[in-house]
Design a protein around this motif. Structure first.
Motif, PDB file in Angstrom:
ATOM      1  N   GLN A  28       0.833  -1.203   0.000  1.00 40.54           N
ATOM      2  CA  GLN A  28       0.000   0.000   0.000  1.00 40.54           C
ATOM      3  C   GLN A  28       0.866   1.251   0.000  1.00 40.54           C
ATOM      4  OE1 GLN A  28      -2.482  -0.643   3.408  1.00 40.54           O
ATOM      5  NE2 GLN A  28      -4.099  -1.607   2.206  1.00 40.54           N
ATOM      6  N   GLN A  29       1.952   1.248   0.765  1.00 37.23           N
ATOM      7  CA  GLN A  29       2.843   2.396   0.789  1.00 37.23           C
ATOM      8  C   GLN A  29       3.502   2.594  -0.568  1.00 37.23           C
ATOM      9  OE1 GLN A  29       5.464   1.780   4.109  1.00 37.23           O
ATOM     10  NE2 GLN A  29       4.086   2.814   5.517  1.00 37.23           N
ATOM     11  N   LYS A  30       3.878   1.502  -1.212  1.00 31.32           N
ATOM     12  CA  LYS A  30       4.488   1.596  -2.535  1.00 31.32           C
ATOM     13  C   LYS A  30       3.505   2.236  -3.502  1.00 31.32           C
ATOM     14  CE  LYS A  30       6.504  -1.016  -6.301  1.00 31.32           C
ATOM     15  NZ  LYS A  30       6.636  -2.304  -6.920  1.00 31.32           N
ATOM     16  N   PHE A  31       2.268   1.780  -3.466  1.00 34.12           N
ATOM     17  CA  PHE A  31       1.274   2.353  -4.357  1.00 34.12           C
ATOM     18  C   PHE A  31       0.988   3.809  -4.007  1.00 34.12           C
ATOM     19  CE2 PHE A  31      -0.223  -2.162  -5.167  1.00 34.12           C
ATOM     20  CZ  PHE A  31       0.398  -2.221  -6.411  1.00 34.12           C
ATOM     21  N   ALA A  32       1.077   4.167  -2.744  1.00 34.93           N
ATOM     22  CA  ALA A  32       0.882   5.567  -2.352  1.00 34.93           C
ATOM     23  C   ALA A  32       1.957   6.433  -2.999  1.00 34.93           C
ATOM     24  CB  ALA A  32       0.928   5.706  -0.834  1.00 34.93           C
ATOM     25  N   LYS A  33       3.192   5.980  -2.945  1.00 30.39           N
ATOM     26  CA  LYS A  33       4.286   6.740  -3.572  1.00 30.39           C
ATOM     27  C   LYS A  33       4.114   6.784  -5.086  1.00 30.39           C
ATOM     28  CE  LYS A  33       8.070   6.481  -0.303  1.00 30.39           C
ATOM     29  NZ  LYS A  33       9.447   6.074  -0.077  1.00 30.39           N
ATOM     30  N   THR A  34       3.745   5.665  -5.674  1.00 31.45           N
ATOM     31  CA  THR A  34       3.553   5.603  -7.124  1.00 31.45           C
ATOM     32  C   THR A  34       2.464   6.566  -7.564  1.00 31.45           C
ATOM     33  OG1 THR A  34       4.274   3.302  -7.142  1.00 31.45           O
ATOM     34  CG2 THR A  34       3.020   4.065  -9.054  1.00 31.45           C
ATOM     35  N   ARG A  35       1.358   6.559  -6.851  1.00 32.78           N
ATOM     36  CA  ARG A  35       0.256   7.467  -7.188  1.00 32.78           C
ATOM     37  C   ARG A  35       0.660   8.918  -6.959  1.00 32.78           C
ATOM     38  NH1 ARG A  35      -3.545   3.386  -4.319  1.00 32.78           N
ATOM     39  NH2 ARG A  35      -4.264   2.172  -6.092  1.00 32.78           N
ATOM     40  N   PHE A  36       1.372   9.173  -5.878  1.00 37.56           N
ATOM     41  CA  PHE A  36       1.869  10.526  -5.616  1.00 37.56           C
ATOM     42  C   PHE A  36       2.727  11.009  -6.781  1.00 37.56           C
ATOM     43  CE2 PHE A  36       5.444  13.160  -4.337  1.00 37.56           C
ATOM     44  CZ  PHE A  36       4.789  14.258  -3.791  1.00 37.56           C
ATOM     45  N   VAL A  37       3.679  10.182  -7.194  1.00 39.64           N
ATOM     46  CA  VAL A  37       4.587  10.549  -8.285  1.00 39.64           C
ATOM     47  C   VAL A  37       3.803  10.806  -9.568  1.00 39.64           C
ATOM     48  CG1 VAL A  37       6.430   9.659  -9.779  1.00 39.64           C
ATOM     49  CG2 VAL A  37       6.621   9.444  -7.298  1.00 39.64           C
ATOM     50  N   ALA A  38       2.832   9.965  -9.870  1.00 39.08           N
ATOM     51  CA  ALA A  38       2.033  10.137 -11.086  1.00 39.08           C
ATOM     52  C   ALA A  38       1.232  11.435 -11.048  1.00 39.08           C
ATOM     53  CB  ALA A  38       1.098   8.948 -11.276  1.00 39.08           C
ATOM     54  N   ASN A  39       0.533  11.683  -9.948  1.00 39.88           N
ATOM     55  CA  ASN A  39      -0.282  12.893  -9.848  1.00 39.88           C
ATOM     56  C   ASN A  39       0.569  14.160  -9.816  1.00 39.88           C
ATOM     57  OD1 ASN A  39      -3.024  12.011  -9.903  1.00 39.88           O
ATOM     58  ND2 ASN A  39      -2.705  11.093  -7.909  1.00 39.88           N
ATOM     59  N   ALA A  40       1.635  14.148  -9.058  1.00 40.34           N
ATOM     60  CA  ALA A  40       2.508  15.319  -8.989  1.00 40.34           C
ATOM     61  C   ALA A  40       3.204  15.552 -10.332  1.00 40.34           C
ATOM     62  CB  ALA A  40       3.536  15.144  -7.873  1.00 40.34           C
ATOM     63  N   GLY A  41       3.569  14.479 -11.024  1.00 41.17           N
ATOM     64  CA  GLY A  41       4.196  14.606 -12.337  1.00 41.17           C
ATOM     65  C   GLY A  41       3.263  15.219 -13.361  1.00 41.17           C
ATOM     66  N   LEU A  42       1.994  14.818 -13.340  1.00 40.48           N
ATOM     67  CA  LEU A  42       1.007  15.411 -14.238  1.00 40.48           C
ATOM     68  C   LEU A  42       0.789  16.886 -13.915  1.00 40.48           C
ATOM     69  CD1 LEU A  42      -1.586  12.501 -14.445  1.00 40.48           C
ATOM     70  CD2 LEU A  42      -0.261  13.448 -16.358  1.00 40.48           C
ATOM     71  N   ALA A  43       0.739  17.223 -12.631  1.00 40.79           N
ATOM     72  CA  ALA A  43       0.588  18.623 -12.238  1.00 40.79           C
ATOM     73  C   ALA A  43       1.779  19.448 -12.715  1.00 40.79           C
ATOM     74  CB  ALA A  43       0.440  18.732 -10.717  1.00 40.79           C
ATOM     75  N   ALA A  44       2.975  18.905 -12.551  1.00 39.16           N
ATOM     76  CA  ALA A  44       4.186  19.607 -12.967  1.00 39.16           C
ATOM     77  C   ALA A  44       4.212  19.794 -14.483  1.00 39.16           C
ATOM     78  CB  ALA A  44       5.426  18.839 -12.511  1.00 39.16           C
ATOM     79  N   GLY A  45       3.866  18.757 -15.213  1.00 41.45           N
ATOM     80  CA  GLY A  45       3.857  18.844 -16.672  1.00 41.45           C
ATOM     81  C   GLY A  45       2.842  19.847 -17.182  1.00 41.45           C
ATOM     82  N   ALA A  46       1.649  19.835 -16.606  1.00 47.66           N
ATOM     83  CA  ALA A  46       0.605  20.779 -17.016  1.00 47.66           C
ATOM     84  C   ALA A  46       1.017  22.215 -16.712  1.00 47.66           C
ATOM     85  CB  ALA A  46      -0.713  20.452 -16.309  1.00 47.66           C
ATOM     86  N   THR A  47       1.605  22.420 -15.553  1.00 42.61           N
ATOM     87  CA  THR A  47       2.027  23.764 -15.169  1.00 42.61           C
ATOM     88  C   THR A  47       3.061  24.311 -16.142  1.00 42.61           C
ATOM     89  OG1 THR A  47       1.558  23.363 -12.846  1.00 42.61           O
ATOM     90  CG2 THR A  47       3.098  25.133 -13.330  1.00 42.61           C
ATOM     91  N   LEU A  89      -1.440  15.019  -2.539  1.00 43.50           N
ATOM     92  CA  LEU A  89      -1.421  15.145  -1.074  1.00 43.50           C
ATOM     93  C   LEU A  89      -2.180  13.990  -0.432  1.00 43.50           C
ATOM     94  CD1 LEU A  89      -2.010  18.943  -0.363  1.00 43.50           C
ATOM     95  CD2 LEU A  89       0.080  17.628  -0.020  1.00 43.50           C
ATOM     96  N   ASN A  90      -3.298  13.648  -1.005  1.00 44.55           N
ATOM     97  CA  ASN A  90      -4.089  12.534  -0.487  1.00 44.55           C
ATOM     98  C   ASN A  90      -3.313  11.222  -0.619  1.00 44.55           C
ATOM     99  OD1 ASN A  90      -6.480  11.479   0.681  1.00 44.55           O
ATOM    100  ND2 ASN A  90      -7.090  10.750  -1.335  1.00 44.55           N
ATOM    101  N   ASN A  91      -2.638  11.018  -1.747  1.00 45.56           N
ATOM    102  CA  ASN A  91      -1.826   9.818  -1.947  1.00 45.56           C
ATOM    103  C   ASN A  91      -0.703   9.751  -0.925  1.00 45.56           C
ATOM    104  OD1 ASN A  91      -2.056  10.429  -5.468  1.00 45.56           O
ATOM    105  ND2 ASN A  91      -3.320   9.037  -4.301  1.00 45.56           N
ATOM    106  N   ALA A  92      -0.115  10.892  -0.617  1.00 45.05           N
ATOM    107  CA  ALA A  92       1.019  10.940   0.304  1.00 45.05           C
ATOM    108  C   ALA A  92       0.651  10.440   1.695  1.00 45.05           C
ATOM    109  CB  ALA A  92       1.569  12.368   0.385  1.00 45.05           C
ATOM    110  N   LYS A  93      -0.609  10.521   2.037  1.00 44.86           N
ATOM    111  CA  LYS A  93      -1.049  10.070   3.363  1.00 44.86           C
ATOM    112  C   LYS A  93      -0.835   8.572   3.563  1.00 44.86           C
ATOM    113  CE  LYS A  93      -4.349  13.796   3.830  1.00 44.86           C
ATOM    114  NZ  LYS A  93      -5.742  14.189   3.771  1.00 44.86           N
ATOM    115  N   GLY A  94      -0.653   7.824   2.477  1.00 47.61           N
ATOM    116  CA  GLY A  94      -0.434   6.396   2.565  1.00 47.61           C
ATOM    117  C   GLY A  94       0.999   6.011   2.897  1.00 47.61           C
TER     118      GLY A  94
END
Length: 162
Positions: A28-47, A89-94
């Motif tokens: 679950q922690q691994k997936f939390a980091k993976t999801r965090f990286v994916a969501n933050a990466g999309l935010a960074a790319g869009a910005t 941020l929500n993903n990071a909680k994992g």
């Protein structure tokens, strides 16, 4: 029967996660980091792709060719970025370490909430663009410090509108 219920659950599979056994904690922690990286990466790319880059190229200036389309895309990208950062941020909680690293950023991310509208209306200033860029850099730094390095991932225009 369980497999059939899961396959036909229509999203209900996520509700089973809190009752998972402790053996799945690392997963679950691994997936939390993976999801965090994916969501933050999309935010960074869009910005970068639809806010920072066009702004620096002068596409938001009065009379610039393609200004209206650039402003609409920037507005969508602003709303998309806010949404993906909140999801990150929500993903990071994992993950305990990641959660502590991004916790100080919550107020800054919340301050981005209305900047998408400001961009779309052509009312964004250099400071507003700087706020987006700073927040993305802060999230990247926090992720890297917690072992979840974030790389820009440019979303498609259809993802922005979805």
């Amino acid at each position: 029967m369980l497999a059939g219920a899961t396959a036909c659950g229509g999203g209900g599979g996520d509700t089973a996660a809190p009752t998972a056994s402790p053996a799945n904690s690392a997963e679950q922690q691994k997936f939390a980091k993976t999801r965090f990286v994916a969501n933050a990466g999309l935010a960074a790319g869009a910005t970068y792709q639809w806010i920072v880059k066009p702004y620096r190229e002068g596409r938001f200036r009065q009379g610039a060719e393609g200004r209206t389309l650039a402003l609409v895309k920037a507005g969508l990208a602003g709303a998309f970025t806010y949404n993906r950062l909140k999801a990150a941020l929500n993903n990071a909680k994992g993950d305990e370490l990641l959660s502590r690293a991004v916790a100080p950023l919550e107020d800054g991310i919340e301050s981005l909430k209305n900047l998408g509208t400001k961009l779309r209306k052509g009312e964004a200033s250099e400071a507003d663009i700087g706020n987006f860029e700073k927040m993305i850099n802060d999230v990247k730094t926090a992720g890297a410090s917690a072992g979840a390095p974030v790389r820009d991932q440019v979303p498609s225009t259809s993802q922005l509108g979805g």
